[in-house]
Motif scaffolding. Structure first.
Motif, short mmCIF file in Angstrom:
data_model
loop_
_atom_site.label_atom_id
_atom_site.label_comp_id
_atom_site.label_asym_id
_atom_site.label_seq_id
_atom_site.Cartn_x
_atom_site.Cartn_y
_atom_site.Cartn_z
N GLN A 133 -69.00 67.80 6.96
CA GLN A 133 -68.24 66.78 6.12
C GLN A 133 -69.43 66.16 5.23
OE1 GLN A 133 -66.29 64.63 9.33
NE2 GLN A 133 -64.90 66.25 9.82
N ILE A 134 -68.81 65.44 4.35
CA ILE A 134 -69.60 64.40 3.50
C ILE A 134 -69.53 62.98 4.08
CG2 ILE A 134 -69.91 63.75 1.35
CD1 ILE A 134 -68.93 66.45 0.24
N ASP A 135 -70.53 62.50 4.57
CA ASP A 135 -70.57 60.81 4.73
C ASP A 135 -70.80 60.09 3.85
OD1 ASP A 135 -70.56 58.81 6.42
OD2 ASP A 135 -72.57 58.75 6.13
N HIS A 136 -70.18 58.85 3.34
CA HIS A 136 -70.54 58.17 2.51
C HIS A 136 -71.55 56.85 3.09
CE1 HIS A 136 -67.41 59.71 0.25
NE2 HIS A 136 -67.54 59.26 -0.74
N TRP B 117 -69.01 53.33 -5.13
CA TRP B 117 -69.84 54.51 -4.92
C TRP B 117 -69.36 55.67 -4.52
CZ3 TRP B 117 -75.40 53.12 -2.69
CH2 TRP B 117 -76.11 52.55 -3.71
N LEU B 118 -68.15 55.80 -4.51
CA LEU B 118 -67.55 57.19 -3.97
C LEU B 118 -67.81 58.30 -4.59
CD1 LEU B 118 -64.58 58.25 -2.56
CD2 LEU B 118 -63.29 58.05 -4.82
N LEU B 119 -68.36 58.25 -5.86
CA LEU B 119 -68.82 59.57 -6.41
C LEU B 119 -70.33 59.66 -6.52
CD1 LEU B 119 -65.90 60.34 -8.95
CD2 LEU B 119 -66.19 61.37 -6.83
N GLU B 120 -71.23 58.49 -5.93
CA GLU B 120 -72.44 58.40 -6.35
C GLU B 120 -73.00 59.24 -5.40
OE1 GLU B 120 -75.53 57.41 -8.07
OE2 GLU B 120 -73.96 56.07 -8.53
N TYR B 121 -73.69 60.46 -5.75
CA TYR B 121 -74.41 61.70 -5.03
C TYR B 121 -75.58 60.84 -4.23
CZ TYR B 121 -76.22 66.08 -4.04
OH TYR B 121 -76.77 67.03 -3.39
N ARG B 122 -76.42 59.77 -4.69
CA ARG B 122 -77.18 59.45 -3.95
C ARG B 122 -76.78 58.53 -2.59
NH1 ARG B 122 -79.05 54.22 -7.32
NH2 ARG B 122 -77.10 53.57 -7.78
N ASN B 123 -75.43 58.56 -2.41
CA ASN B 123 -75.14 57.68 -1.32
C ASN B 123 -74.40 58.94 -0.38
OD1 ASN B 123 -73.94 55.30 0.28
ND2 ASN B 123 -72.10 55.90 -0.53
N LEU B 124 -74.22 60.02 -0.80
CA LEU B 124 -73.45 61.09 0.00
C LEU B 124 -74.54 61.89 0.95
CD1 LEU B 124 -71.38 62.91 -2.75
CD2 LEU B 124 -70.71 60.88 -0.96
N VAL B 125 -74.16 62.23 2.19
CA VAL B 125 -74.72 62.72 3.39
C VAL B 125 -74.05 63.95 4.01
CG1 VAL B 125 -75.82 62.44 5.69
CG2 VAL B 125 -75.88 60.47 3.98
N ARG C 217 -75.27 70.61 0.94
CA ARG C 217 -75.93 71.66 1.75
C ARG C 217 -76.99 72.39 1.35
NH1 ARG C 217 -73.67 77.72 3.21
NH2 ARG C 217 -73.77 77.46 5.45
N ARG C 218 -77.18 72.47 0.44
CA ARG C 218 -78.65 72.96 -0.15
C ARG C 218 -79.70 71.71 0.16
NH1 ARG C 218 -77.82 72.97 -5.45
NH2 ARG C 218 -78.76 70.98 -5.58
N ASP C 219 -79.30 70.67 -0.51
CA ASP C 219 -80.30 69.65 -0.38
C ASP C 219 -80.63 69.08 0.98
OD1 ASP C 219 -80.45 69.60 -3.09
OD2 ASP C 219 -79.59 67.59 -3.30
N PHE C 220 -79.90 69.24 1.92
CA PHE C 220 -79.99 69.02 3.30
C PHE C 220 -80.35 70.13 4.20
CE2 PHE C 220 -78.21 65.30 1.95
CZ PHE C 220 -78.47 64.24 2.75
N SER C 221 -80.61 71.31 3.64
CA SER C 221 -80.91 72.55 4.33
C SER C 221 -80.06 72.85 5.20
CB SER C 221 -82.48 72.24 4.98
OG SER C 221 -83.28 72.13 3.91
N SER C 222 -78.57 72.86 4.94
CA SER C 222 -77.74 72.96 5.90
C SER C 222 -77.61 72.34 7.34
CB SER C 222 -77.80 74.79 6.24
OG SER C 222 -77.57 75.31 4.92
N ARG C 223 -78.43 71.44 7.23
CA ARG C 223 -78.30 70.50 8.35
C ARG C 223 -77.71 69.04 8.31
NH1 ARG C 223 -82.12 72.32 12.19
NH2 ARG C 223 -83.58 73.93 11.22
N CYS C 224 -77.33 68.48 9.42
CA CYS C 224 -76.99 67.17 9.58
C CYS C 224 -77.96 66.27 9.00
CB CYS C 224 -75.94 66.89 10.78
SG CYS C 224 -75.55 65.28 10.79
#
Length: 195
Positions: free
Chosen positions: A50-53, A63-71, A26-33
């Motif tokens: 939600q969190i998209d992979h 890559w389930l827990l790979e932060y760089r893969n989460l949106v 949420r912080r990294d995406f500035s509360s935006r989709c």
């Protein structure tokens, strides 16, 4: 431009479940989709988002827990994207005309843009693919953008109103009415999302 700014994933502590990354996202995406740029307040805040992979977890469970893969994603974009992927390599999200661009990649703006009414438009074949596969042509994306734009304009109106001189009473009354209607709309949205 499609969005307010390009999100940047920060370095975060490893978690044991991908849902534990939600506040970081949420912080990294500035509360935006990451896909449509809608603020999470339009979908119930962090609880409704939600969190998209990006590389789908069903195809790439490693890559389930790979932060760089989460949106950080609104529910509409997350459901639309689902497990769509063009191949069997998690490192190749597109072939230039099909697939997706990671929302944290500045290159996304080379493929998608918004017109003056808030409609998301394709600039390339890859952009057309993303619009079709993320349902970005739906009216809800335009409505949310217009509502966000109204909120921005309200801030500008209030600044302008404070600077108007007494001899501009007609302009002041028009600005006050626009500000009143916009405030009422904002309050209605707030109450609707609290229910």
């Amino acid at each position: 431009m499609l969005r307010k700014g390009t999100p940047v994933r920060s370095v975060v502590a490893a978690q044991t479940t991908y849902r534990a990354y939600k506040e970081d996202l949420r912080r990294d995406f500035s509360s935006r989709c990451g896909y449509c740029d809608a603020l999470d307040e339009f979908f119930g805040g962090v609880r409704g988002y939600q969190i998209d992979h990006f590389a789908p977890k069903s195809l790439f469970p490693e890559w389930l827990l790979e932060y760089r893969n989460l949106v950080y994603s609104c529910p509409f974009c997350n459901r639309a994207k689902s497990n769509k992927w063009i191949g069997d390599d998690k490192n190749i999200p597109n072939d230039g005309s099909s697939g997706f661009v990671d929302p944290c990649d500045p290159d996304l703006d080379n493929h998608l843009e918004r017109d003056n009414h808030g409609r998301i438009r394709a600039k390339t074949d890859l952009g057309r693919y993303m619009i079709a596969n993320l349902n970005l042509s739906l009216i809800r994306h335009q409505f949310v953008w217009q509502t966000q734009k109204m909120d921005e304009l309200l801030g500008e109106l209030l600044e302008l109103e404070a600077r108007l001189s007494a001899d501009t009473e007609h302009y002041r009354s028009v600005l006050q009415e626009i500000a009143r209607v916009t405030r009422e709309h904002r309050e209605y949205r707030r109450r609707a999302f609290e229910a």
